[in-house]
Design an enzyme around this catalytic site. Structure first.
Site, PDB file in Angstrom:
ATOM      1  NE  ARG A 121      -3.756   0.784   2.001  1.00  0.00           N
ATOM      2  CZ  ARG A 121      -4.967   0.935   2.551  1.00  0.00           C
ATOM      3  NH1 ARG A 121      -5.143   1.703   3.613  1.00  0.00           N
ATOM      4  NH2 ARG A 121      -6.016   0.313   2.048  1.00  0.00           N
ATOM      5  CG  HIS A 148      -8.450   0.206  -2.684  1.00  0.00           C
ATOM      6  ND1 HIS A 148      -7.701  -0.897  -2.312  1.00  0.00           N
ATOM      7  CD2 HIS A 148      -9.040   0.664  -1.543  1.00  0.00           C
ATOM      8  CE1 HIS A 148      -7.840  -1.092  -1.015  1.00  0.00           C
ATOM      9  NE2 HIS A 148      -8.640  -0.161  -0.520  1.00  0.00           N
ATOM     10  CD  GLN A 151     -13.061  -1.613  -0.211  1.00  0.00           C
ATOM     11  OE1 GLN A 151     -12.245  -1.549   0.699  1.00  0.00           O
ATOM     12  NE2 GLN A 151     -14.272  -2.103  -0.037  1.00  0.00           N
ATOM     13  CG  ASP A 243     -13.326   6.841  -0.791  1.00  0.00           C
ATOM     14  OD1 ASP A 243     -13.224   6.720   0.450  1.00  0.00           O
ATOM     15  OD2 ASP A 243     -12.338   6.806  -1.556  1.00  0.00           O
ATOM     16  CB  CYS A 283     -13.855   1.680   0.397  1.00  0.00           C
ATOM     17  SG  CYS A 283     -13.422   3.430   0.443  1.00  0.00           S
ATOM     18  NE  ARG A 311     -10.093  -4.974   0.931  1.00  0.00           N
ATOM     19  CZ  ARG A 311      -9.336  -3.957   1.334  1.00  0.00           C
ATOM     20  NH1 ARG A 311      -9.889  -2.858   1.789  1.00  0.00           N
ATOM     21  NH2 ARG A 311      -8.023  -4.009   1.235  1.00  0.00           N
TER      22      ARG A 311
HETATM   23  N1  NVA Z   1      -9.769   7.070  -1.275  1.00  0.00           N
HETATM   24  C1  NVA Z   1      -9.375   6.616   0.034  1.00  0.00           C
HETATM   25  C2  NVA Z   1      -9.645   5.157   0.183  1.00  0.00           C
HETATM   26  C3  NVA Z   1      -9.294   4.586   1.532  1.00  0.00           C
HETATM   27  C4  NVA Z   1      -9.557   3.111   1.630  1.00  0.00           C
HETATM   28  C5  NVA Z   1      -7.896   6.911   0.243  1.00  0.00           C
HETATM   29  O1  NVA Z   1      -7.111   6.671  -0.660  1.00  0.00           O
HETATM   30  O2  NVA Z   1      -7.550   7.411   1.319  1.00  0.00           O
HETATM   31  N1   CP Z   2     -11.031   0.246   2.775  1.00  0.00           N
HETATM   32  C1   CP Z   2      -9.737   0.144   3.143  1.00  0.00           C
HETATM   33  O1   CP Z   2      -8.843  -0.131   2.347  1.00  0.00           O
HETATM   34  O2   CP Z   2      -9.540   0.334   4.481  1.00  0.00           O
HETATM   35  P1   CP Z   2      -8.149   0.532   5.233  1.00  0.00           P
HETATM   36  O3   CP Z   2      -7.590   1.870   4.784  1.00  0.00           O
HETATM   37  O4   CP Z   2      -8.497   0.512   6.686  1.00  0.00           O
HETATM   38  O5   CP Z   2      -7.219  -0.578   4.842  1.00  0.00           O
END
Ligand code: NVA
Ligand code: CP
Length: 323
Positions: A121, A148, A151, A243, A283, A311
């Site tokens: 990540r 992502h 997800q 989101d 998400c 997930r």
């Molecule tokens: N768009 C959000 C998704 C988090 C799971 C981010 O990238 O922070």
């Molecule tokens: N939805 C998601 O990816 O959550 P986290 O940021 O908690 O991993």
């Protein structure tokens, strides 16, 4: 291991068709491959719930590199690996040499000598592509600024569980044209959905991702529509999705974005325009009374905790299939 034991470890859906593949985006997978993963996930989920785990990754190790925060991704990958009989190593960028400037291409080749798979990540999607290029083991995208995929695979499983199918359903996403909007376009297109992405004009999705998603949609019987009118977008939706307005790394823009996204909140009025049996996805983490009202998030139509649970199941399927 005795032959009889091996037999017990088999589960019917698993074969070698995706062995060794990276999982960077749903765009890289055919519809048939995505359905293979979803069916595996269903089987793994049912097995786990019935007390029949499938330790098919016994003796294998997954490295989990994080340069951003996470609750769901970290815990579900770690637990998922454990349930499959393997082990997961949490590698915070703050503690590994990556954070001190070791090149990705060196880290990729070193980790490939120890591990059986890497989940990452991070911010730049190009870093994940580079990691995958130099690693000789599968690389799984646990979120980048661009995409992502884990997800959205979980989202598709959730839609199938609640709606029985995906083809022809209208999935309306209201909010920022971000990593979630991008992957929902790509995954929704492969799943034959009518994907509607509704954003303020200044926050539209990346045109290159839109182009790819439109091509995928044409091949799989779906459509991609970009709108900036939330009322129009919500009308007739089978699935409503939102989101956060400021993603990880955009915290400094939060105030400007909060203004720009006025009118794009998923609230009772917009839900009222969707089909009465529509489901609501997010998400998570959610910011109550910003992108979604607390009332809508806590309503029976919101299935966000089923979605979060999934997930775990889809990621187990991905790991079992590629590692
Ligand atoms: N768009 C959000 C998704 C988090 C799971 C981010 O990238 O922070
Ligand atoms: N939805 C998601 O990816 O959550 P986290 O940021 O908690 O991993």
């Amino acid at each position: 291991m005795k032959e009889a034991e091996k037999e017990e470890w088999k589960f019917t859906g698993l074969d070698d068709r995706l062995r060794g593949r990276d999982f960077l985006s749903l765009h890289d997978f055919t519809r048939a491959e995505i359905w293979y993963l979803l069916n595996l996930a269903k089987e793994l989920k049912a097995g786990q719930k019935a007390g029949n785990p499938y330790p098919v990754l016994a003796g294998k190790s997954l490295g989990m590199i994080f340069t951003k925060a996470s609750t769901r991704t970290r815990v579900s990958f770690e637990v998922g690996m454990y349930q499959l009989g393997g082990q997961a190593l949490f590698l915070s960028a703050a503690d590994i040499q990556l954070g001190r400037g070791e090149p990705i291409k060196d880290m990729a080749r070193v980790l490939s000598r120890y591990l059986d798979g890497i989940m990452i990540r991070t911010f730049a999607h190009s870093d994940v592509v580079e990691l995958a290029r130099y690693a000789s083991i599968p690389v799984i995208n646990g979120l980048t600024d661009l995409l992502h995929p884990c997800q959205v695979l979980a989202d598709l499983l959730t839609v199938i569980e609640h709606k029985g199918q995906t083809d022809g359903l209208q999935l309306t996403y209201i909010g920022d044209g971000n990593n979630m909007a991008h992957e929902l376009m790509l995954g929704g297109a492969k799943a034959g959905m009518r994907v509607v992405i509704c954003t303020p004009d200044a926050y539209r999705p990346d045109p290159e991702i839109v182009r790819l998603a439109m091509a995928d949609a044409r091949e799989n019987g779906g459509t991609i529509t970009l709108l900036s009118d939330p009322q129009r977008a919500a009308t007739g939706a089978d699935v409503l999705y939102t989101d956060v307005w400021a993603s990880m790394g955009q915290e400094g823009e939060a105030a400007v974005r909060a203004k720009a996204f006025q009118g794009f909140q998923l609230n009772r009025e917009l839900v009222g325009l969707a089909r009465p049996e529509a489901i609501i996805l997010h998400c998570l983490p959610a910011h109550r009374d910003e992108e979604i009202t607390a009332e809508v998030l806590e309503s029976p139509q919101a299935v966000v905790f089923d979605e979060a649970e999934n997930r775990l199941h889809v990621q187990k399927a991905i790991m079992a299939a590629v590692m």
